[in-house]
Design an enzyme around this catalytic site. Structure first.
Site, PDB file in Angstrom:
ATOM      1  N   GLY A  12      38.888  35.774  44.718  1.00 14.18           N
ATOM      2  CA  GLY A  12      40.321  36.019  44.579  1.00 14.18           C
ATOM      3  C   GLY A  12      41.111  35.506  45.777  1.00 14.18           C
ATOM      4  N   LEU A  37      33.296  45.461  38.927  1.00 12.62           N
ATOM      5  CA  LEU A  37      34.086  46.704  39.011  1.00 12.62           C
ATOM      6  C   LEU A  37      34.137  47.469  37.695  1.00 12.62           C
ATOM      7  CD1 LEU A  37      37.111  45.511  41.193  1.00 12.62           C
ATOM      8  CD2 LEU A  37      35.042  46.673  41.937  1.00 12.62           C
ATOM      9  N   ALA A  60      40.199  43.264  42.075  1.00 12.00           N
ATOM     10  CA  ALA A  60      40.897  44.193  41.174  1.00 12.00           C
ATOM     11  C   ALA A  60      41.103  43.494  39.844  1.00 12.00           C
ATOM     12  CB  ALA A  60      42.252  44.592  41.760  1.00 12.00           C
ATOM     13  N   TYR A  61      41.402  44.269  38.827  1.00  8.95           N
ATOM     14  CA  TYR A  61      41.822  43.691  37.542  1.00  8.95           C
ATOM     15  C   TYR A  61      43.307  43.372  37.705  1.00  8.95           C
ATOM     16  CZ  TYR A  61      42.616  43.212  32.528  1.00  8.95           C
ATOM     17  OH  TYR A  61      42.939  42.735  31.287  1.00  8.95           O
ATOM     18  N   THR A  62      43.640  42.071  37.870  1.00  9.49           N
ATOM     19  CA  THR A  62      45.013  41.687  38.232  1.00  9.49           C
ATOM     20  C   THR A  62      45.772  41.000  37.090  1.00  9.49           C
ATOM     21  OG1 THR A  62      44.139  39.633  39.154  1.00  9.49           O
ATOM     22  CG2 THR A  62      44.510  41.445  40.702  1.00  9.49           C
ATOM     23  N   THR A 101      49.664  47.803  44.997  1.00  4.60           N
ATOM     24  CA  THR A 101      50.720  46.910  44.525  1.00  4.60           C
ATOM     25  C   THR A 101      52.104  47.567  44.467  1.00  4.60           C
ATOM     26  OG1 THR A 101      51.459  45.706  42.545  1.00  4.60           O
ATOM     27  CG2 THR A 101      50.012  47.555  42.162  1.00  4.60           C
ATOM     28  N   TYR A 125      48.801  48.085  34.199  1.00  2.69           N
ATOM     29  CA  TYR A 125      48.295  47.629  35.506  1.00  2.69           C
ATOM     30  C   TYR A 125      48.796  48.551  36.622  1.00  2.69           C
ATOM     31  CZ  TYR A 125      48.127  44.731  39.759  1.00  2.69           C
ATOM     32  OH  TYR A 125      47.935  44.274  41.049  1.00  2.69           O
ATOM     33  N   TRP A 150      53.980  40.117  45.795  1.00  4.78           N
ATOM     34  CA  TRP A 150      54.353  38.691  45.767  1.00  4.78           C
ATOM     35  C   TRP A 150      53.552  37.888  46.808  1.00  4.78           C
ATOM     36  CZ3 TRP A 150      60.162  37.386  44.628  1.00  4.78           C
ATOM     37  CH2 TRP A 150      60.604  38.151  43.539  1.00  4.78           C
TER      38      TRP A 150
HETATM   39  N1  LIG Z   1      48.604  38.515  44.337  1.00  4.15           N
HETATM   40  C1  LIG Z   1      49.643  39.327  44.409  1.00  4.15           C
HETATM   41  O1  LIG Z   1      50.810  38.901  44.354  1.00  4.15           O
HETATM   42  C2  LIG Z   1      49.427  40.813  44.574  1.00  4.15           C
HETATM   43  C3  LIG Z   1      50.570  41.633  44.583  1.00  4.15           C
HETATM   44  C4  LIG Z   1      50.403  43.000  44.729  1.00  4.15           C
HETATM   45  C5  LIG Z   1      49.125  43.526  44.884  1.00  4.15           C
HETATM   46  N2  LIG Z   1      48.037  42.728  44.842  1.00  4.15           N
HETATM   47  C6  LIG Z   1      46.717  43.345  45.009  1.00  4.15           C
HETATM   48  O2  LIG Z   1      46.000  42.640  45.982  1.00  4.15           O
HETATM   49  C7  LIG Z   1      44.604  42.714  45.706  1.00  4.15           C
HETATM   50  C8  LIG Z   1      44.007  41.324  45.745  1.00  4.15           C
HETATM   51  O3  LIG Z   1      44.564  40.566  44.682  1.00  4.15           O
HETATM   52  P1  LIG Z   1      44.448  38.980  44.637  1.00  4.15           P
HETATM   53  O4  LIG Z   1      45.807  38.433  44.840  1.00  4.15           O
HETATM   54  O5  LIG Z   1      43.349  38.499  45.524  1.00  4.15           O
HETATM   55  O6  LIG Z   1      44.050  38.826  43.105  1.00  4.15           O
HETATM   56  P2  LIG Z   1      43.339  37.634  42.344  1.00  4.15           P
HETATM   57  O7  LIG Z   1      43.530  36.360  43.063  1.00  4.15           O
HETATM   58  O8  LIG Z   1      43.754  37.750  40.932  1.00  4.15           O
HETATM   59  O9  LIG Z   1      41.792  38.019  42.461  1.00  4.15           O
HETATM   60  C9  LIG Z   1      41.252  39.106  41.793  1.00  4.15           C
HETATM   61  C10 LIG Z   1      39.786  39.144  42.120  1.00  4.15           C
HETATM   62  O10 LIG Z   1      39.198  40.293  41.502  1.00  4.15           O
HETATM   63  C11 LIG Z   1      38.031  39.874  40.841  1.00  4.15           C
HETATM   64  N3  LIG Z   1      37.737  40.725  39.701  1.00  4.15           N
HETATM   65  C12 LIG Z   1      38.487  40.955  38.590  1.00  4.15           C
HETATM   66  N4  LIG Z   1      37.840  41.792  37.763  1.00  4.15           N
HETATM   67  C13 LIG Z   1      36.660  42.081  38.369  1.00  4.15           C
HETATM   68  C14 LIG Z   1      35.558  42.885  38.024  1.00  4.15           C
HETATM   69  N5  LIG Z   1      35.506  43.563  36.869  1.00  4.15           N
HETATM   70  N6  LIG Z   1      34.521  42.963  38.890  1.00  4.15           N
HETATM   71  C15 LIG Z   1      34.537  42.287  40.049  1.00  4.15           C
HETATM   72  N7  LIG Z   1      35.543  41.507  40.433  1.00  4.15           N
HETATM   73  C16 LIG Z   1      36.592  41.410  39.605  1.00  4.15           C
HETATM   74  C17 LIG Z   1      38.294  38.452  40.385  1.00  4.15           C
HETATM   75  O11 LIG Z   1      37.069  37.841  40.149  1.00  4.15           O
HETATM   76  P3  LIG Z   1      36.903  36.557  39.178  1.00  4.15           P
HETATM   77  O12 LIG Z   1      37.345  35.392  40.009  1.00  4.15           O
HETATM   78  O13 LIG Z   1      35.451  36.564  38.856  1.00  4.15           O
HETATM   79  O14 LIG Z   1      37.795  36.830  37.992  1.00  4.15           O
HETATM   80  C18 LIG Z   1      39.013  37.926  41.619  1.00  4.15           C
HETATM   81  O15 LIG Z   1      38.080  37.571  42.608  1.00  4.15           O
HETATM   82  C19 LIG Z   1      44.480  43.430  44.360  1.00  4.15           C
HETATM   83  O16 LIG Z   1      44.189  44.784  44.598  1.00  4.15           O
HETATM   84  C20 LIG Z   1      45.862  43.320  43.754  1.00  4.15           C
HETATM   85  O17 LIG Z   1      46.132  44.401  42.904  1.00  4.15           O
HETATM   86  C21 LIG Z   1      48.156  41.366  44.697  1.00  4.15           C
END
Ligand SMILES: NC(=O)c1ccc[n+]([C@@H]2O[C@H](COP(=O)([O-])OP(=O)(O)OC[C@H]3O[C@@H](n4cnc5c(N)ncnc54)[C@H](OP(=O)(O)O)[C@@H]3O)[C@@H](O)[C@H]2O)c1
Length: 297
Positions: A12, A37, A60-62, A101, A125, A150
């Protein structure tokens, strides 16, 4: 000797930024194949087996829209898994940084959200992430829950990549202009997570609890898109016109908060700085497209 850190997540955006950011830990990253997860005990077993000083829950499940039709998968990954991982951390004495988030809020507040504002998620979510926060904070682990918003950068799938892809198609892109947030550099978020880990492992009680971490200033989605397109054109990359539209004219399965602004004051006061998003965007575009070659306003 560097203390060990177990990062749950490898592919991610945040996990990639954590791998690039400097830290005083020796991190090991677990991908979905080692810690799925949706089978929460797997991740908890990894914590019990390795007994690290620090655990970071970066996966996370995003899939915000898909969560509306897959609520059970989202609940397992975003609520149950953080809970059992936090309980495992409490058992082995590991500190935990968990990431959440802005989507725990409905966006109706007139101003940036602080940690004491009442949450009111608009969709599955946000609700599953909110429930996960509660499980972590009630687990007895030495834990920080860091809500962010964001997140963008040169690593992983994010808004910058999306806008550059749309720009490469040429013409005009329609981007919502009535959602306001505080864009957060992925590298800055990674440094904030490592800093919180440092404080927790060092026994700093003020680092436990709920925190907001975002960029230092505001943008609408369409302003951010315009800056990405202008920065791309200045580097000889793809360019296109951004047409701001209303959220109401872009219906999605899950509603988004119109106000996603998080106030990072509590974390900033612990010494973890937030930065304005424009210089952070410049750094990301330099990495993706190379340095500016033209002056484009
Ligand atoms: N990006 C944003 O703007 C944002 C904003 C607010 C909060 N957040 C929070 O920040 C954190 C990191 O998010 P991110 O931006 O890195 O998200 P991301 O780029 O969508 O990555 C999500 C990661 O979670 C993994 N994942 C999903 N389902 C899974 C499962 N069942 N078991 C194991 N791994 C799983 C995915 O693996 P695969 O590659 O195998 O699918 C991916 O590595 C999360 O908690 C998210 O809620 C992000």
């Amino acid at each position: 000797m560097h203390p060990s850190a177990l990062v749950i997540g490898r592919t991610g955006q945040l996990a990639r930024e954590l791998a690039r950011a400097p830290c005083r830990f020796q991190p090991v990253f677990l991908g979905r194949e080692e810690a799925d997860l949706t089978r929460p005990e797997e991740a908890a077993a990894a914590v019990e087996r390795t007994r690290p000083a620090l655990v970071v829950l970066a996966a996370a499940y995003t899939a915000v829209d898909r969560a509306e039709s897959e609520p059970e998968t989202a609940r397992l990954a975003n609520t149950v898994a953080p809970g059992v991982v936090a309980e495992a951390c409490a058992r082995v004495g590991a500190a935990l940084v968990h990431v959440s988030t802005d989507m725990v809020f409905d966006g109706a507040k007139d101003g940036p959200y602080v940690e004491t504002d009442p949450p009111a998620p608009l969709g599955v979510y946000g609700q599953t992430k909110l429930d996960g926060e509660g499980r972590v904070l009630g687990s007895g682990a030495r834990a920080a829950v860091v809500r962010t918003s964001w997140v963008f950068g040169a690593s992983g799938a994010n808004f910058v990549q999306l806008v550059l892809r749309l720009a490469a198609q040429g013409g005009e892109m329609r981007i919502v202009g009535d959602q306001v947030g505080r864009p957060t550099g992925g590298g800055d978020l990674a440094r904030a997570v490592w800093a919180m880990g440092d404080l927790l492992v060092g026994g700093e009680a003020a680092a436990e609890g709920l925190f907001h971490y975002a960029g230092a200033d505001d943008a609408t989605r369409s302003e951010l898109a315009e800056a990405i397109v202008a920065g791309s054109a200045a580097r000889g990359g793809p360019a296109a016109r951004v047409l701001p539209i209303a959220t109401a004219d872009y219906p999605t399965p899950a509603r988004r908060p119109l106000n996603a602004r998080l106030d990072s004051g509590r974390l900033n006061r612990l010494g973890v700085a937030s930065r304005p998003w424009r210089p952070v965007l410049d750094e990301a575009l330099d990495q993706l497209l190379g340095p500016r070659t033209r002056d484009v306003s």
